[in-house]
Design an enzyme around this catalytic site. Structure first.
Site, PDB file in Angstrom:
ATOM      1  N   LYS A 141       0.830  -1.216   0.000  1.00  0.00           N
ATOM      2  CA  LYS A 141       0.000   0.000   0.000  1.00  0.00           C
ATOM      3  C   LYS A 141       0.861   1.262   0.000  1.00  0.00           C
ATOM      4  CE  LYS A 141      -2.391  -0.961   3.789  1.00  0.00           C
ATOM      5  NZ  LYS A 141      -1.870  -2.278   4.226  1.00  0.00           N
ATOM      6  N   ARG A 184     -10.045   0.414   8.578  1.00  0.00           N
ATOM      7  CA  ARG A 184      -9.641  -0.941   8.943  1.00  0.00           C
ATOM      8  C   ARG A 184     -10.762  -1.686   9.675  1.00  0.00           C
ATOM      9  NH1 ARG A 184      -3.751   0.290   9.044  1.00  0.00           N
ATOM     10  NH2 ARG A 184      -2.569  -1.595   9.400  1.00  0.00           N
ATOM     11  N   ARG A 187      11.199  -6.198   5.147  1.00  0.00           N
ATOM     12  CA  ARG A 187      11.007  -4.793   5.465  1.00  0.00           C
ATOM     13  C   ARG A 187      11.570  -4.470   6.849  1.00  0.00           C
ATOM     14  NH1 ARG A 187       5.004  -2.388   5.321  1.00  0.00           N
ATOM     15  NH2 ARG A 187       4.812  -3.073   7.464  1.00  0.00           N
ATOM     16  N   ARG A 221      10.940  -1.427  12.278  1.00  0.00           N
ATOM     17  CA  ARG A 221       9.664  -1.238  12.969  1.00  0.00           C
ATOM     18  C   ARG A 221       9.411  -2.392  13.932  1.00  0.00           C
ATOM     19  NH1 ARG A 221       4.879   0.293   8.833  1.00  0.00           N
ATOM     20  NH2 ARG A 221       3.740  -0.871  10.430  1.00  0.00           N
ATOM     21  N   ARG A 244      -0.885  -8.671  13.833  1.00  0.00           N
ATOM     22  CA  ARG A 244      -1.420  -7.698  12.860  1.00  0.00           C
ATOM     23  C   ARG A 244      -2.187  -8.407  11.742  1.00  0.00           C
ATOM     24  NH1 ARG A 244       3.590  -4.871  11.026  1.00  0.00           N
ATOM     25  NH2 ARG A 244       2.246  -3.593   9.729  1.00  0.00           N
TER      26      ARG A 244
HETATM   27  P1  AMP Z   1       0.254   0.483   9.172  1.00  0.00           P
HETATM   28  O1  AMP Z   1       1.489   1.268   8.972  1.00  0.00           O
HETATM   29  O2  AMP Z   1      -0.876   0.937   8.295  1.00  0.00           O
HETATM   30  O3  AMP Z   1       0.490  -1.007   9.053  1.00  0.00           O
HETATM   31  O4  AMP Z   1      -0.244   0.757  10.671  1.00  0.00           O
HETATM   32  C1  AMP Z   1       0.580   0.452  11.783  1.00  0.00           C
HETATM   33  C2  AMP Z   1      -0.282   0.276  13.024  1.00  0.00           C
HETATM   34  O5  AMP Z   1      -0.978   1.500  13.310  1.00  0.00           O
HETATM   35  C3  AMP Z   1      -1.373  -0.775  12.913  1.00  0.00           C
HETATM   36  O6  AMP Z   1      -0.895  -2.090  13.178  1.00  0.00           O
HETATM   37  C4  AMP Z   1      -2.349  -0.289  13.991  1.00  0.00           C
HETATM   38  O7  AMP Z   1      -1.856  -0.579  15.279  1.00  0.00           O
HETATM   39  C5  AMP Z   1      -2.287   1.227  13.804  1.00  0.00           C
HETATM   40  N1  AMP Z   1      -3.265   1.677  12.800  1.00  0.00           N
HETATM   41  C6  AMP Z   1      -3.007   2.242  11.585  1.00  0.00           C
HETATM   42  N2  AMP Z   1      -4.144   2.545  10.936  1.00  0.00           N
HETATM   43  C7  AMP Z   1      -5.162   2.154  11.753  1.00  0.00           C
HETATM   44  C8  AMP Z   1      -6.574   2.165  11.633  1.00  0.00           C
HETATM   45  N3  AMP Z   1      -7.189   2.645  10.532  1.00  0.00           N
HETATM   46  N4  AMP Z   1      -7.298   1.684  12.676  1.00  0.00           N
HETATM   47  C9  AMP Z   1      -6.702   1.222  13.792  1.00  0.00           C
HETATM   48  N5  AMP Z   1      -5.375   1.146  13.963  1.00  0.00           N
HETATM   49  C10 AMP Z   1      -4.598   1.617  12.948  1.00  0.00           C
END
Ligand code: AMP
Length: 189
Positions: free
Chosen positions: A14, A89, A128, A134, A145
């Site tokens: 993404k 999400r 990654r 991270r 996740r």
């Molecule tokens: P990402 O970089 O999109 O994988 O997001 C990293 C982390 O941020 C996720 O594993 C969640 O803990 C939190 N997060 C990001 N976007 C959301 C969302 N729309 N709803 C809830 N938690 C989120």
């Protein structure tokens, strides 16, 4: 306005595809994961509130995430459109986004879902993590996740399918080939 949701599990590509799409279509990129990480880095009150939740690989509660997203949209009153990456999400987030867009006389144009197998995802995220460092890319957090994705996030797909807005794209292959599949759909809107 062109308002796109780029959808897919962690590691689906993404972020990579968003970068290319915002350049081509001049959209404002809203990645909720990036915004949360910036808050954590800056040690804001929100950052402190969510840092453990994110480190554990859990989803941040809807109320917090939705409020933050609305604030980000409001910061960009002159945007030509938005690309939402990592949001919505949950179905509650998707409903809140529709309501909010309606309140500003806008709508989601389409939802582009990157399809990638679980085996491929785990390999990509392991790679990654070597680069990103991270904490939530570590194997045990990653399992959490992916679990959150299949328990909560996957239900967002039928929500948009019922609205006739969902397009599924094969997310495995060359970055440029995937990008071309995405732009072909966007150009047909
Ligand atoms: P990402 O970089 O999109 O994988 O997001 C990293 C982390 O941020 C996720 O594993 C969640 O803990 C939190 N997060 C990001 N976007 C959301 C969302 N729309 N709803 C809830 N938690 C989120």
């Amino acid at each position: 306005m062109l308002n796109l949701v780029l959808f897919g599990p962690p590691g689906a590509g993404k972020g990579t595809q968003s970068e290319k799409l915002i350049e081509k279509y001049q959209l404002v990129h809203i990645s909720t994961g990036d915004i949360f990480r910036a808050h954590i880095k800056d040690q804001t009150a929100l950052g402190q509130q969510v840092s453990q939740i994110i480190a554990d690989g859990n989803l941040v509660p809807d109320s917090i995430t939705i409020a933050m997203l609305e604030e980000e949209i409001n910061k960009n009153p002159h945007a030509k459109g938005f690309i939402f990456d990592g949001f919505p999400r949950t179905v509650a987030q998707a409903e809140a986004l529709d309501k909010f867009m309606e309140s500003i006389n806008e709508r989601i144009t389409g939802v582009l879902a990157l399809d990638v197998t679980e085996v491929e995802l785990k390999q990509r995220i392991a790679k990654r993590q070597e680069v990103s460092g991270r904490a939530d890319d570590a194997a045990d957090k990653l399992t959490k996740r992916i679990e959150e994705y299949f328990n909560k996030t996957i239900h967002v797909l039928p929500y948009y399918e019922a609205q006739g807005k969902l397009s599924k794209i094969n997310g495995i292959g060359e970055i440029d080939t995937i990008f071309q599949s995405l732009t072909a759909i966007i150009d047909s809107y």
